[in-house]
Design a protein around this motif. Structure first.
Motif, PDB file in Angstrom:
ATOM      1  N   GLY A  46       4.111  -1.352   4.688  1.00 15.83           N
ATOM      2  CA  GLY A  46       5.498  -1.309   4.257  1.00 15.83           C
ATOM      3  C   GLY A  46       5.712  -0.609   2.926  1.00 15.83           C
ATOM      4  O   GLY A  46       6.668  -0.919   2.200  1.00 15.83           O
ATOM      5  N   VAL A  47       4.806   0.331   2.560  1.00 14.78           N
ATOM      6  CA  VAL A  47       4.946   1.089   1.316  1.00 14.78           C
ATOM      7  C   VAL A  47       4.679   2.557   1.591  1.00 14.78           C
ATOM      8  O   VAL A  47       3.949   2.909   2.520  1.00 14.78           O
ATOM      9  N   GLN A  48       5.268   3.409   0.751  1.00 13.37           N
ATOM     10  CA  GLN A  48       4.973   4.837   0.833  1.00 13.37           C
ATOM     11  C   GLN A  48       3.764   5.122  -0.034  1.00 13.37           C
ATOM     12  O   GLN A  48       3.751   4.827  -1.235  1.00 13.37           O
ATOM     13  N   LEU A  49       2.716   5.680   0.536  1.00 17.14           N
ATOM     14  CA  LEU A  49       1.481   5.928  -0.188  1.00 17.14           C
ATOM     15  C   LEU A  49       1.436   7.321  -0.806  1.00 17.14           C
ATOM     16  O   LEU A  49       0.820   7.524  -1.853  1.00 17.14           O
ATOM     17  N   PHE A  50       2.085   8.284  -0.157  1.00 19.28           N
ATOM     18  CA  PHE A  50       2.042   9.668  -0.628  1.00 19.28           C
ATOM     19  C   PHE A  50       3.432  10.287  -0.637  1.00 19.28           C
ATOM     20  O   PHE A  50       4.297   9.909   0.155  1.00 19.28           O
ATOM     21  N   ILE A  51       3.604  11.244  -1.530  1.00 13.33           N
ATOM     22  CA  ILE A  51       4.734  12.170  -1.464  1.00 13.33           C
ATOM     23  C   ILE A  51       4.189  13.456  -0.869  1.00 13.33           C
ATOM     24  O   ILE A  51       3.212  14.029  -1.381  1.00 13.33           O
ATOM     25  N   ARG A  52       4.772  13.901   0.238  1.00 19.55           N
ATOM     26  CA  ARG A  52       4.300  15.117   0.895  1.00 19.55           C
ATOM     27  C   ARG A  52       4.971  16.325   0.258  1.00 19.55           C
ATOM     28  O   ARG A  52       6.194  16.464   0.319  1.00 19.55           O
ATOM     29  N   GLN A  53       4.189  17.175  -0.389  1.00 19.74           N
ATOM     30  CA  GLN A  53       4.709  18.392  -1.006  1.00 19.74           C
ATOM     31  C   GLN A  53       4.044  19.592  -0.354  1.00 19.74           C
ATOM     32  O   GLN A  53       2.812  19.695  -0.370  1.00 19.74           O
ATOM     33  N   HIS A  54       4.831  20.467   0.203  1.00 20.57           N
ATOM     34  CA  HIS A  54       4.288  21.577   0.992  1.00 20.57           C
ATOM     35  C   HIS A  54       3.324  22.421   0.166  1.00 20.57           C
ATOM     36  O   HIS A  54       2.239  22.785   0.626  1.00 20.57           O
ATOM     37  N   ALA A  55       3.694  22.727  -1.091  1.00 21.06           N
ATOM     38  CA  ALA A  55       2.862  23.607  -1.908  1.00 21.06           C
ATOM     39  C   ALA A  55       1.677  22.875  -2.528  1.00 21.06           C
ATOM     40  O   ALA A  55       0.595  23.423  -2.666  1.00 21.06           O
ATOM     41  N   GLN A  56       1.880  21.602  -2.898  1.00 21.97           N
ATOM     42  CA  GLN A  56       0.857  20.870  -3.627  1.00 21.97           C
ATOM     43  C   GLN A  56       0.109  19.857  -2.771  1.00 21.97           C
ATOM     44  O   GLN A  56      -0.761  19.147  -3.266  1.00 21.97           O
ATOM     45  N   LEU A  58      -0.682  16.455  -0.922  1.00 26.87           N
ATOM     46  CA  LEU A  58      -0.337  15.043  -1.026  1.00 26.87           C
ATOM     47  C   LEU A  58      -0.409  14.587  -2.481  1.00 26.87           C
ATOM     48  O   LEU A  58      -1.388  14.855  -3.176  1.00 26.87           O
ATOM     49  N   VAL A  59       0.614  13.876  -2.918  1.00 26.06           N
ATOM     50  CA  VAL A  59       0.630  13.294  -4.260  1.00 26.06           C
ATOM     51  C   VAL A  59       0.800  11.791  -4.108  1.00 26.06           C
ATOM     52  O   VAL A  59       1.750  11.322  -3.474  1.00 26.06           O
ATOM     53  N   LEU A  60      -0.112  11.018  -4.675  1.00 29.64           N
ATOM     54  CA  LEU A  60      -0.042   9.562  -4.576  1.00 29.64           C
ATOM     55  C   LEU A  60       1.189   9.022  -5.288  1.00 29.64           C
ATOM     56  O   LEU A  60       1.513   9.440  -6.410  1.00 29.64           O
ATOM     57  N   THR A  61       1.882   8.111  -4.650  1.00 29.09           N
ATOM     58  CA  THR A  61       2.963   7.377  -5.299  1.00 29.09           C
ATOM     59  C   THR A  61       2.349   6.322  -6.223  1.00 29.09           C
ATOM     60  O   THR A  61       1.143   6.049  -6.138  1.00 29.09           O
ATOM     61  N   PRO A  62       3.137   5.698  -7.114  1.00 26.72           N
ATOM     62  CA  PRO A  62       2.580   4.610  -7.933  1.00 26.72           C
ATOM     63  C   PRO A  62       1.935   3.511  -7.074  1.00 26.72           C
ATOM     64  O   PRO A  62       0.859   3.013  -7.402  1.00 26.72           O
ATOM     65  N   ALA A  63       2.601   3.176  -5.959  1.00 22.42           N
ATOM     66  CA  ALA A  63       2.013   2.182  -5.054  1.00 22.42           C
ATOM     67  C   ALA A  63       0.735   2.720  -4.421  1.00 22.42           C
ATOM     68  O   ALA A  63      -0.246   1.981  -4.230  1.00 22.42           O
ATOM     69  N   GLY A  64       0.731   4.023  -4.110  1.00 22.10           N
ATOM     70  CA  GLY A  64      -0.446   4.640  -3.515  1.00 22.10           C
ATOM     71  C   GLY A  64      -1.640   4.620  -4.440  1.00 22.10           C
ATOM     72  O   GLY A  64      -2.778   4.413  -3.998  1.00 22.10           O
ATOM     73  N   LYS A  65      -1.392   4.822  -5.757  1.00 20.78           N
ATOM     74  CA  LYS A  65      -2.488   4.783  -6.724  1.00 20.78           C
ATOM     75  C   LYS A  65      -3.115   3.392  -6.777  1.00 20.78           C
ATOM     76  O   LYS A  65      -4.341   3.252  -6.841  1.00 20.78           O
ATOM     77  N   ARG A  66      -2.264   2.365  -6.763  1.00 21.87           N
ATOM     78  CA  ARG A  66      -2.790   0.996  -6.779  1.00 21.87           C
ATOM     79  C   ARG A  66      -3.529   0.688  -5.483  1.00 21.87           C
ATOM     80  O   ARG A  66      -4.580   0.045  -5.482  1.00 21.87           O
ATOM     81  N   MET A  67      -2.998   1.189  -4.389  1.00 25.42           N
ATOM     82  CA  MET A  67      -3.634   0.969  -3.099  1.00 25.42           C
ATOM     83  C   MET A  67      -4.985   1.678  -3.018  1.00 25.42           C
ATOM     84  O   MET A  67      -5.927   1.167  -2.406  1.00 25.42           O
ATOM     85  N   LEU A  68      -5.090   2.864  -3.627  1.00 20.63           N
ATOM     86  CA  LEU A  68      -6.347   3.606  -3.585  1.00 20.63           C
ATOM     87  C   LEU A  68      -7.448   2.819  -4.289  1.00 20.63           C
ATOM     88  O   LEU A  68      -8.571   2.707  -3.783  1.00 20.63           O
ATOM     89  N   LYS A  69      -7.127   2.248  -5.450  1.00 20.03           N
ATOM     90  CA  LYS A  69      -8.111   1.438  -6.164  1.00 20.03           C
ATOM     91  C   LYS A  69      -8.519   0.220  -5.343  1.00 20.03           C
ATOM     92  O   LYS A  69      -9.706  -0.104  -5.220  1.00 20.03           O
ATOM     93  N   ALA A  70      -7.522  -0.461  -4.752  1.00 17.87           N
ATOM     94  CA  ALA A  70      -7.818  -1.641  -3.947  1.00 17.87           C
ATOM     95  C   ALA A  70      -8.601  -1.281  -2.687  1.00 17.87           C
ATOM     96  O   ALA A  70      -9.471  -2.038  -2.247  1.00 17.87           O
TER      97      ALA A  70
END
Length: 309
Positions: A46-56, A58-70
């Motif tokens: 129930g959270v967005q993990l990434f912001i999809r940017q065509h040029a760049q 995948l960019v982790l969202t703040p929630a995604g960064k916490r999820m990556l560590k966990a």
């Protein structure tokens, strides 16, 4: 939980690489599998993990960064189950990812792999070769469990278990006038053309040997690939310095080579220490302990696998 450890590992790969394409290449699966795993986790959690940017990418969202560590912590805990099962059964088993420095990866690691997996057939071994910086980053990110590398330039967050001293040799074409000498000093080589091994730690070390004597090498070529360097030297382009003396005394072009010991620099032997580096905060496991003990019994000064005595 309605997600798998495999999906978690796909998410970690995407988070570390910032790209579905690079994540798929890193773990050798299809891009749709990575995308599907990410979408499934976002829906399930129930959270967005990434912001999809065509040029760049995948960019982790703040929630995604916490999820990556966990997620990394969860994956390490899951791997610990192998250790618990192995301890219960008195076995050493599970996955082990070993990183190794470029220059001696083809010399030492194959023999260690062969002998270690013969002793512990339930171990799944994976090996990655890289530069010193890549190995240290791999340890920090828990992409590798242990690194076979040099002692120099390790950060305080790493712990190092020394295995052997690797003396420095002067590498020459077999028909070079100095190839028959019992040993050589840098003074003997001051006017000779020098082919430099252009890898971060090796480059700094070899240049420092000259600086200790107030000398400046006459660099005519720089190679980041040890195989290319050996071929350059065998062709008579110049001499080089190496801390590995392989059993194969011929270059990839089949031209013969000579390895002559480099004399002491002042009061110090011209040598580097090779050993195992691990993250200091990483919990020791039965598998890691078994690998370290096996390396201590296999890699010794004067008797390094894949190298001449």
């Amino acid at each position: 939980m309605r997600f798998t450890l495999r999906q978690i590992s796909y998410f970690i790969a995407a988070g570390e690489t910032g790209s579905v394409t690079r994540a798929a290449e890193a773990i050798n699966i299809s891009q749709p599998s990575v995308s599907s795993a990410i979408s499934h986790l976002e829906e399930e959690l129930g959270v967005q993990l990434f912001i999809r940017q065509h040029a760049q990418g995948l960019v982790l969202t703040p929630a995604g960064k916490r999820m990556l560590k966990a997620a990394k912590e969860s994956l390490r805990s899951a791997h610990r189950l192998y250790e618990v099962a192995g301890e219960t059964a008195g076995l050493v088993s599970g996955p082990l990812h070993v990183g190794t420095f470029h220059t001696f990866a083809p010399l030492i690691l194959p023999e260690i792999w062969r002998s270690f997996t013969a002793l512990y057939p339930d171990v799944s071994l994976k090996v990655t070769a890289g530069s010193e910086a890549e190995l240290m980053e791999g340890l920090r990110r828990a992409q590798i469990d242990v690194a076979l590398t040099y002692e120099s330039h390790l950060s305080p967050e790493m712990v190092f278990h020394p295995l052997a001293q690797m003396p420095t040799y002067v590498l020459l074409a077999a028909d070079h006038p100095l190839a028959g000498r019992a040993s050589l000093s840098l003074m003997d080589l001051a006017e000779e053309p020098f082919v430099l091994l252009d890898l971060p730690i090796s480059r700094q070390y070899f240049i420092s040997l000259f600086e200790q004597l107030g000398l400046k090498p006459r660099i005519v070529a720089e190679c980041g690939d040890p195989s290319m360097l050996r071929s350059f030297v065998a062709a008579g382009i110049g001499y080089s310095l190496m801390t590995s003396k392989p059993l194969n005394m011929r270059a990839e072009t089949d031209r013969p080579l000579a390895y002559v010991p480099l004399e002491r620099i002042g009061d110090d032997a011209a040598s580097m220490v090779v050993g195992l580096a691990m993250l200091r905060d990483m919990q020791a496991t039965r598998l890691l302990d078994a690998f370290r003990q096996h390396c201590e019994g296999t890699v010794r000064t004067g008797a390094i696998p894949g190298m001449c005595r």
